[in-house]
Motif scaffolding. Structure first.
Motif, PDB file in Angstrom:
ATOM      1  N   PHE B 199       1.273  -1.586  -0.097  1.00 25.03           N
ATOM      2  CA  PHE B 199      -0.206   0.386   0.477  1.00 25.03           C
ATOM      3  C   PHE B 199       0.837   1.430  -0.007  1.00 25.03           C
ATOM      4  CE2 PHE B 199      -4.619  -2.058   1.783  1.00 25.03           C
ATOM      5  CZ  PHE B 199      -4.223  -2.641   0.981  1.00 25.03           C
ATOM      6  N   SER B 200       1.622   1.930   0.820  1.00 26.21           N
ATOM      7  CA  SER B 200       3.146   2.805   0.064  1.00 26.21           C
ATOM      8  C   SER B 200       3.703   2.947  -0.716  1.00 26.21           C
ATOM      9  CB  SER B 200       4.458   1.429   1.353  1.00 26.21           C
ATOM     10  OG  SER B 200       3.571   2.351   2.993  1.00 26.21           O
ATOM     11  N   ASP B 201       3.852   1.861  -1.925  1.00 29.32           N
ATOM     12  CA  ASP B 201       4.105   1.690  -2.986  1.00 29.32           C
ATOM     13  C   ASP B 201       2.762   2.492  -3.921  1.00 29.32           C
ATOM     14  OD1 ASP B 201       6.464  -0.024  -2.097  1.00 29.32           O
ATOM     15  OD2 ASP B 201       5.747  -1.445  -3.227  1.00 29.32           O
ATOM     16  N   ALA B 202       1.836   2.227  -3.604  1.00 29.91           N
ATOM     17  CA  ALA B 202       1.121   2.387  -4.604  1.00 29.91           C
ATOM     18  C   ALA B 202       0.660   4.486  -3.396  1.00 29.91           C
ATOM     19  CB  ALA B 202      -0.346   1.823  -4.515  1.00 29.91           C
ATOM     20  N   LEU B 203       0.618   4.794  -2.547  1.00 30.25           N
ATOM     21  CA  LEU B 203       0.429   6.119  -2.552  1.00 30.25           C
ATOM     22  C   LEU B 203       1.407   6.413  -2.655  1.00 30.25           C
ATOM     23  CD1 LEU B 203      -0.433   5.572   1.299  1.00 30.25           C
ATOM     24  CD2 LEU B 203      -2.468   5.961  -0.380  1.00 30.25           C
ATOM     25  N   ALA B 204       2.644   5.773  -2.976  1.00 32.27           N
ATOM     26  CA  ALA B 204       3.866   6.506  -3.587  1.00 32.27           C
ATOM     27  C   ALA B 204       3.960   6.933  -4.771  1.00 32.27           C
ATOM     28  CB  ALA B 204       5.117   5.659  -3.053  1.00 32.27           C
ATOM     29  N   PHE B 205       3.478   5.648  -5.530  1.00 39.73           N
ATOM     30  CA  PHE B 205       3.617   6.283  -7.162  1.00 39.73           C
ATOM     31  C   PHE B 205       2.392   7.120  -7.348  1.00 39.73           C
ATOM     32  CE2 PHE B 205      -0.169   4.907 -10.391  1.00 39.73           C
ATOM     33  CZ  PHE B 205       0.745   4.950 -11.365  1.00 39.73           C
ATOM     34  N   ALA B 206       0.755   7.406  -6.822  1.00 40.54           N
ATOM     35  CA  ALA B 206      -0.065   7.990  -6.602  1.00 40.54           C
ATOM     36  C   ALA B 206       0.369   9.917  -5.924  1.00 40.54           C
ATOM     37  CB  ALA B 206      -1.569   7.815  -6.123  1.00 40.54           C
ATOM     38  N   GLY B 207       1.899   9.739  -4.881  1.00 42.35           N
ATOM     39  CA  GLY B 207       2.110  10.995  -5.074  1.00 42.35           C
ATOM     40  C   GLY B 207       1.534  11.601  -3.897  1.00 42.35           C
ATOM     41  N   ARG B 208       1.071  10.532  -3.194  1.00 42.04           N
ATOM     42  CA  ARG B 208       0.486  11.035  -1.285  1.00 42.04           C
ATOM     43  C   ARG B 208       1.219   9.949  -0.950  1.00 42.04           C
ATOM     44  NH1 ARG B 208      -6.221   9.951  -0.649  1.00 42.04           N
ATOM     45  NH2 ARG B 208      -5.631  10.235   1.549  1.00 42.04           N
ATOM     46  N   ALA B 209       2.165  11.629   0.267  1.00 39.88           N
ATOM     47  CA  ALA B 209       2.451  11.349   1.127  1.00 39.88           C
ATOM     48  C   ALA B 209       1.955  10.643   2.716  1.00 39.88           C
ATOM     49  CB  ALA B 209       4.247  12.473   1.437  1.00 39.88           C
ATOM     50  N   ALA B 210       2.444   9.510   3.256  1.00 41.68           N
ATOM     51  CA  ALA B 210       1.698   8.945   4.861  1.00 41.68           C
ATOM     52  C   ALA B 210       3.035   8.339   5.183  1.00 41.68           C
ATOM     53  CB  ALA B 210       0.459   8.854   3.952  1.00 41.68           C
ATOM     54  N   SER B 211       2.697   9.551   6.492  1.00 39.40           N
ATOM     55  CA  SER B 211       4.410   7.958   7.349  1.00 39.40           C
ATOM     56  C   SER B 211       3.892   6.577   7.456  1.00 39.40           C
ATOM     57  CB  SER B 211       4.417   9.067   8.605  1.00 39.40           C
ATOM     58  OG  SER B 211       3.121   8.330   9.383  1.00 39.40           O
ATOM     59  N   SER B 212       4.767   5.654   7.785  1.00 37.30           N
ATOM     60  CA  SER B 212       4.759   4.468   7.971  1.00 37.30           C
ATOM     61  C   SER B 212       3.401   3.736   8.940  1.00 37.30           C
ATOM     62  CB  SER B 212       5.911   3.817   7.682  1.00 37.30           C
ATOM     63  OG  SER B 212       6.269   4.332   9.443  1.00 37.30           O
ATOM     64  N   ASP B 213       3.832   5.102  10.046  1.00 35.28           N
ATOM     65  CA  ASP B 213       3.287   4.778  11.109  1.00 35.28           C
ATOM     66  C   ASP B 213       1.471   4.877  11.040  1.00 35.28           C
ATOM     67  OD1 ASP B 213       5.168   4.080  12.610  1.00 35.28           O
ATOM     68  OD2 ASP B 213       5.426   6.485  14.104  1.00 35.28           O
ATOM     69  N   GLU B 214       1.281   6.283   9.881  1.00 33.17           N
ATOM     70  CA  GLU B 214      -0.146   6.411   9.627  1.00 33.17           C
ATOM     71  C   GLU B 214      -0.331   5.270   8.895  1.00 33.17           C
ATOM     72  OE1 GLU B 214      -0.429  10.513   8.700  1.00 33.17           O
ATOM     73  OE2 GLU B 214       0.632  10.131   7.272  1.00 33.17           O
ATOM     74  N   ILE B 215       0.430   4.795   7.827  1.00 37.00           N
ATOM     75  CA  ILE B 215       0.111   3.748   6.788  1.00 37.00           C
ATOM     76  C   ILE B 215      -0.378   2.246   7.211  1.00 37.00           C
ATOM     77  CG2 ILE B 215       0.617   2.174   4.906  1.00 37.00           C
ATOM     78  CD1 ILE B 215       1.990   4.577   4.183  1.00 37.00           C
ATOM     79  N   VAL B 216       0.675   2.039   9.070  1.00 37.33           N
ATOM     80  CA  VAL B 216      -0.046   1.335  10.085  1.00 37.33           C
ATOM     81  C   VAL B 216      -1.192   0.967  10.569  1.00 37.33           C
ATOM     82  CG1 VAL B 216       1.160  -0.513  11.442  1.00 37.33           C
ATOM     83  CG2 VAL B 216       3.233   0.244  10.022  1.00 37.33           C
ATOM     84  N   ARG B 217      -1.428   1.578  10.402  1.00 38.16           N
ATOM     85  CA  ARG B 217      -3.023   1.872  11.573  1.00 38.16           C
ATOM     86  C   ARG B 217      -3.711   2.077  10.775  1.00 38.16           C
ATOM     87  NH1 ARG B 217      -2.855   7.552  14.693  1.00 38.16           N
ATOM     88  NH2 ARG B 217      -2.692   8.311  12.842  1.00 38.16           N
ATOM     89  N   ALA B 218      -3.643   2.049   9.596  1.00 34.02           N
ATOM     90  CA  ALA B 218      -5.128   2.631   8.748  1.00 34.02           C
ATOM     91  C   ALA B 218      -4.762   0.764   8.042  1.00 34.02           C
ATOM     92  CB  ALA B 218      -4.844   3.411   7.311  1.00 34.02           C
ATOM     93  N   ILE B 219      -4.395   0.109   8.199  1.00 33.93           N
ATOM     94  CA  ILE B 219      -4.059  -1.192   7.722  1.00 33.93           C
ATOM     95  C   ILE B 219      -4.795  -2.208   8.958  1.00 33.93           C
ATOM     96  CG2 ILE B 219      -2.406  -3.480   7.013  1.00 33.93           C
ATOM     97  CD1 ILE B 219      -0.503  -1.513   4.936  1.00 33.93           C
ATOM     98  N   ARG B 220      -4.493  -1.393  10.526  1.00 29.11           N
ATOM     99  CA  ARG B 220      -4.479  -2.670  11.179  1.00 29.11           C
ATOM    100  C   ARG B 220      -6.736  -1.817  11.366  1.00 29.11           C
ATOM    101  NH1 ARG B 220      -1.585  -0.371  15.326  1.00 29.11           N
ATOM    102  NH2 ARG B 220      -3.620   1.547  16.134  1.00 29.11           N
TER     103      ARG B 220
END
Lengths: 305, 288
Positions: B199-220
């Protein structure tokens, strides 16, 4: 002189060609409020900047392109001129004259136009609003089968009577149903001609058509009973009802773009002074229509007159 | 989170993890206020085939325009949506990537990009049959139909506009092989193993920055058990009313227990080249 005369949403309409589904008006000596004609239509409006992908508006001038059909020029709330594409017929154009084009024209005239059907019960009108495919016409047909009068289909134009009470002007058009609904409702014997040649949607021969303006008692916002919405009828708060009138308008953005905001708020407030708005959440299922009809009728009985 | 604006098409064949990803995005937006309510997702992107959005934009009665004319107009509708798009909008798409009858790429609007989600077609078949409330054979037939469409009944009005699916391989190829707009793809199976990375890769591709903490929490907050819990408690509005549940299994490889060998063969024979290309090992040897 246009040969065909109709009365639609309280307006005298003179048309150069037949508008199937509209109820003919006798009074040919009355000056027409609206002219429908074939003629040249510009490909773009002067001073316009293409407000929509296939339409533009400059003041009271509206240009609408319908693919494989033609261009509609709707002017000043009193004129619809159509330039047909090659191979398109007047017959096909009539469906759009009575639909989107008339909806725009009614907006131009300042009417509050809802995307809904309406039926009559005990001398009052109730409107059923919802998106395309929500089941408005099907529910209206089911209600009419159970004794309600038919008021209007799809386009619900509301104006105020001399006491400033909102009324619906019967639009004099016939109910239109998809073949699937006609079969499920067992209305095949009342099926009329196709609304537009290539599509399996048909006019339904009128049963009890209401001839005179009727006071509007209630508006129901039709919703599917899918989570988190549960089946039932609940009144909508005044604030939500104000929003609902914007959202449930015929082609919602249009009302906002065409009217000055203070006027729209005033119009909505006048309506809501007399009309209750409810959310009608029911299973989107032909088999369960009878129970929705029963629920609505019980609800009307409980409503103060 | 920074927001580069513009439309991101979140495209997939049905039942390939699209809703999971959208719920992840909603949870990313919800931040520490999550888990987001699956029935009230704070993501306004919607689905590209929405009948209501089309009518609101074109003012037309979509029941009285041919499917082909609708496709031509959809290109213009999306071009306007892209021009008006100040905040990034992820829009769900189940249509294949096709040229409209007048030769315009329906989704090929400059400035847009696509994240394509793909899943083992054998698992798709199982999930798709539940979604369609049909037999598995019906689902396979639609996946194997190069001209397959859905939401196009003649006698009534579907709640969405017609969508060309082009069969499973055709669908994947249509998006991955087009060169009009940038596209990346995620395999459902990889996302199950390492969602944070995928999902980080997908966000990066879309140019949308998010911290790994934010990503991990959203995945949980978008974990399958959480989605099932919410559906069990309150239901899910996007479930086909005829199917039992939407978040049914989500497992990788459940086809091994459910499909008959003959059904597996039918899928693999129809889609072997694309399955090999995407790294899905075939269970039958050397199919043509």
């Amino acid at each position: 002189m246009q040969p065909f005369r109709y009365r639609i949403s309280g307006l005298q309409v003179a048309s150069a060609f037949e508008l199937p589904g509209a109820i003919p008006a006798a009074a040919a000596d009355v000056v027409a409020d609206v002219q429908v004609a074939l003629g040249p239509v510009p490909t773009a409006l002067q001073g316009g900047d293409r407000m929509g992908p296939n339409w533009d508006m400059v003041g009271e001038d509206f240009l609408l392109e319908v693919p494989s059909l033609g261009r509609f020029h709707i002017r000043g709330g009193r004129e619809i001129v159509i330039a047909l594409d090659d191979g398109a017929s007047e017959r096909d154009a009539s469906a759009y004259v009575l639909g989107t084009a008339f909806g725009i024209l009614l907006h131009q005239r300042g009417a509050l136009v809802l995307h809904g059907s309406a039926v009559a019960h005990n001398g009052q009108a109730v409107a059923i609003c919802g998106h395309s495919g929500a089941g408005k016409s099907t529910l209206a047909a089911a209600l009419c089968r159970e004794g309600c009068g038919f008021v209007t289909d799809d386009l619900c134009a509301i104006s105020l009577d001399h006491d400033a009470h909102p009324v619906i002007l019967p639009d004099g058009r016939q109910l239109k149903l998809w073949q699937e609904a006609i079969e499920k409702l067992e209305l095949t014997e009342r099926r009329g001609e196709a609304v537009m040649g290539r599509f399996e949607k048909y006019f339904l021969a009128p049963q009890d058509t209401v001839p005179a303006p009727l006071r509007l008692r209630a508006i129901y916002l039709l919703r599917d009973a899918r989570p988190p919405l549960v089946e039932g009828i609940e009144e909508v708060s005044l604030a939500d009802a104000m929003h609902a009138l914007d959202r449930e308008a015929y082609r919602p953005g249009l009302r906002i773009k065409m009217g000055a905001r203070p006027g729209l708020v005033m119009q909505s407030a006048q309506l809501l002074a007399h009309v209750n708005v409810f959310r009608l959440t029911r299973p989107h299922d032909f088999a369960k229509l009878p129970q929705t009809v029963r629920a609505l009728r019980a609800h009307w009985d409980a409503l103060a007159p | 989170m920074s927001d580069p604006g513009g439309i991101v098409w979140l495209a997939s064949f049905p039942k390939s993890g699209n809703t999971w990803f959208r719920i992840f995005l909603a949870n990313l937006a919800a931040g520490e206020n999550g888990p987001a309510d699956i029935n009230n997702l704070d993501e306004r992107g919607g689905i590209a085939s929405s009948r209501h959005e089309f009518e609101a934009s074109t003012l037309l009665d979509s029941g009285f325009i041919s499917h082909d004319d609708i496709e031509d107009l959809r290109h213009a509708v999306y071009a306007r949506a892209q021009a008006a798009c100040e905040e990034q909008r992820w829009i769900k798409v189940h249509d294949a990537y096709t040229l409209t009858p007048r030769g315009k790429p329906m989704f090929g609007i400059p400035g847009t990009r696509a994240v394509y989600l793909v899943r083992d077609p054998r698992d798709v078949a199982v999930s798709f049959s539940h979604h369609l409330a049909s037999t598995i054979d019906v689902a396979i037939a639609l996946m194997n139909d190069d001209n397959g469409v859905w939401c196009a009944p003649r006698k009534g009005l579907a709640n969405q506009l017609r969508q060309k699916l082009l069969g499973w391989s055709g669908h994947v190829a249509s998006w991955l092989d087009q060169t009009d707009i940038p596209v990346t793809f995620l395999r459902y199976e990889d996302s199950m193993v390492d969602p944070a990375r995928n999902f980080s890769d997908a966000l990066a591709f879309a140019g949308r920055a998010a911290s790994s903490d934010e990503i991990v929490r959203a995945i949980r907050h978008a974990d399958f058990s959480e989605l099932q819990r919410q559906e069990n408690e309150r239901g899910f509005g996007e479930r086909n009313p005829r199917s039992k549940s939407f978040f049914r299994s989500g497992r990788v490889g459940s086809w091994r227990e459910i499909l008959t060998p003959e059904q597996v063969a039918r899928i693999e024979e129809a889609h072997a080249p694309m399955m090999r290309r995407l790294g899905y090992p075939l269970s039958i040897e050397d199919v043509a």
